[in-house]
Design an enzyme around this catalytic site. Structure first.
Site, mmCIF file in Angstrom:
data_model
loop_
_atom_site.group_PDB
_atom_site.id
_atom_site.type_symbol
_atom_site.label_atom_id
_atom_site.label_comp_id
_atom_site.label_asym_id
_atom_site.label_seq_id
_atom_site.Cartn_x
_atom_site.Cartn_y
_atom_site.Cartn_z
ATOM 1 C CE LYS A 42 -0.382 -0.015 5.061
ATOM 2 N NZ LYS A 42 -1.306 -0.096 6.203
ATOM 3 N NE ARG A 140 -7.378 1.391 10.069
ATOM 4 C CZ ARG A 140 -6.089 1.102 9.903
ATOM 5 N NH1 ARG A 140 -5.165 2.037 10.060
ATOM 6 N NH2 ARG A 140 -5.713 -0.124 9.617
ATOM 7 C CE1 TYR A 269 12.281 31.729 3.916
ATOM 8 C CE2 TYR A 269 12.345 29.339 3.686
ATOM 9 C CZ TYR A 269 12.234 30.597 3.120
ATOM 10 O OH TYR A 269 12.059 30.727 1.758
#
Length: 386
Positions: A42, A140, A269
Site C-alpha cells: 500500500k 477504524r 527561515y
C-alpha cells in the site's frame, strides 16, 4: 517536474535494491511454513514503488498482495499482476464497479459496501470476493463482534458475493502490548467460532501484520499481512534479531553550495540556529517538499564523507543546511546520505523516525515522487529509473 528530473538527472535520488527486497520476502515466506503471505504494498509500497515491488514480491513467492485503495489495486492489474489483490481500506460504494471489474478482494464492514459490491458483481456476471472485517479494538473499520451475526444475516440475500475470508487488525501489536493483543485475538477467534456454529464458515482467516508475522506464529492463522518489515524495517528495531531483514532503500543527495559563516550568524527561515563560532555550512537540495520532514530541523543528521553532519536551521520546502565544519575536504558536488551507508557510518529509517518522533512508515512513505527512484538488482546487474 518529475519528467524533467528523470531526463536531466536529479541531485537527489532514492536507490531501491530489488535483490534485497526479494530476499526479505523469501526469508519471511520460509519463516511462515504453510501460512500464506500477503505482501502489503500500500501507499506506493511505502514510497518504494508499488508496481516494481509487487512484481518482485510475486517472483519471490508472495501468495497475495495488499493495497489500500481500488486505484492502487487497479494499477497493479493494469501492469499485468494476476495473483489475488486485497483492498485493505474501506471501498467507497461508488468504486464497487471498478473493484469487481479488476477482481479485487474487498473488505466489507457496512451494508452499503456489501450491497454495492453485490450489485456490481451481478451486473458484471462475476463473483465479488469479499472478506468480513471484525473490529476487535482498533475502531477504524470493521463490524463489532457482537453485531457480526446480525450483519451477515442482513447480507444473506445479497447475490454475487463470495465470503472468502474474515479478518481483524490489532491496535497494539507493534507496541508489543501482548496482553491487549491476545485479548483481541481471542475475541476474534471466539467470533469466528460463533459464526461457524451459525453456519457462516469462512475459508480464510487472518489477523496479523509485520509484528505478528515475525513474533507470534500462534497467531498466523491462514495468512499474514507484513508490509514495512518486507522493506527491512520491522515495527520495532529489536525484532531484527527474530529474522534479519535488510533495508531496501537508500536516499542520497549532493551538496550544492558551501558557505563560510562568522560567529553569531543566523541561518535559514526564522533564524532558529545561530552559528556559535566560525562554521562551514553546506546547502543540499532536499526539503519538506520532497517529503523530508520539517520536524528534522536542528535535530536530524546526514552523512558526508563518511561522517555525520548535523542539520542546522529550519528545513525549507526545497533545501536543508548541514554543519560540515568538522569534516575536512568537503567540496560542492559531494554526496550527502539521508538514509543509507557511507564508509563505516550508517543512518537508517529508524534513526530518522527517532529524530522526528515518528515511525519508519512515515519516513519512507512520505518521500515524494519528485525524488526519482533508481531500481538496482545485483542478481541481474540491471539498473532502471522510475
Amino acid at each position: 517536474m518529475v519528467l524533467s528530473q528523470h531526463l536531466t538527472g536529479s541531485p537527489t535520488e532514492a536507490i531501491v535494491q530489488l535483490h534485497k527486497f526479494r530476499e526479505n520476502v523469501k526469508k519471511v515466506k520460509k519463516h511462515l511454513n504453510e501460512t500464506w503471505l500477503m505482501a502489503v504494498v500500500k501507499t506506493n509500497a511505502y514510497g518504494h514503488g508499488a508496481v516494481q515491488l509487487s512484481k518482485e514480491a510475486v517472483k519471490a513467492g508472495a501468495d497475495r498482495l495488499g493495497v489500500t485503495s481500488v486505484a492502487e489495486g487497479a494499477l497493479l492489474r493494469q501492469e499485468g499482476i494476476q495473483i489475488p489483490i486485497h483492498i485493505l481500506g474501506s471501498i467507497p460504494a461508488v468504486q464497487a464497479e471498478e473493484a469487481v471489474k479488476h477482481d479485487l478482494i474487498g473488505s466489507v464492514s457496512t451494508i452499503k459496501q456489501a450491497s454495492a459490491l453485490s450489485k456490481a458483481a451481478v451486473r458484471q456476471k462475476k463473483w465479488g470476493y469479499v472478506h468480513l472485517k471484525i473490529d476487535t479494538g482498533l475502531h477504524r473499520f470493521g463490524v463489532l463482534p457482537e453485531e457480526a451475526l446480525a450483519f451477515l444475516e442482513e447480507c444473506k440475500g445479497l447475490p454475487g458475493l463470495y465470503w472468502e475470508g474474515i479478518y481483524t487488525h490489532f491496535s497494539h501489536a507493534d507496541e508489543g502490548e501482548w496482553d491487549r493483543t491476545e485479548r483481541q485475538f481471542d475475541t476474534f477467534i471466539q467470533t469466528v467460532h460463533m459464526l461457524e456454529n451459525k453456519g457462516w464458515v469462512f475459508p480464510v482467516h487472518h489477523a496479523g501484520g509485520s509484528t505478528i508475522t515475525l513474533e507470534r506464529p500462534d497467531m498466523h492463522l491462514d495468512m499474514v499481512r507484513p508490509g514495512i518489515s518486507l522493506l527491512g524495517y520491522p515495527p520495532a528495531p529489536h525484532r531484527q534479531s527474530t529474522l534479519p531483514l535488510e533495508p531496501v532503500m537508500e536516499v542520497r543527495t549532493r551538496i550544492l553550495q558551501i558557505h563560510e559563516l562568522p560567529p553569531q550568524t543566523p541561518i535559514g527561515y526564522g533564524g532558529t540556529y545561530t552559528c556559535p563560532s566560525h562554521r562551514k555550512i553546506a546547502v543540499v537540495p532536499v526539503g519538506h517538499g520532497d517529503g523530508y520532514a520539517r520536524s528534522l530541523s536542528n535535530r536530524g543528521q546526514m552523512i558526508v564523507r563518511g561522517k555525520r553532519a548535523n542539520i542546522v536551521g529550519t528545513i525549507s520546502l526545497d533545501q536543508t543546511f548541514l554543519d560540515i565544519t568538522h569534516i575536512p575536504g568537503v567540496v560542492e558536488g559531494d554526496k550527502a546520505v539521508l538514509i543509507g551507508r557511507q564508509d563505516e557510518e550508517q543512518i537508517d529509517a529508524y534513526d530518522v523516525a527517532g529524530w522526528m518522533d515518528s515511525i519508519t512508515d512515515e519516513v519512507l512513505a512520505s518521500l515524494k515522487e519528485r525524488i526519482p527512484r533508481i531500481y538496482t538488482d545485483l542478481d541481474t546487474g540491471k539498473e532502471t529509473n522510475s
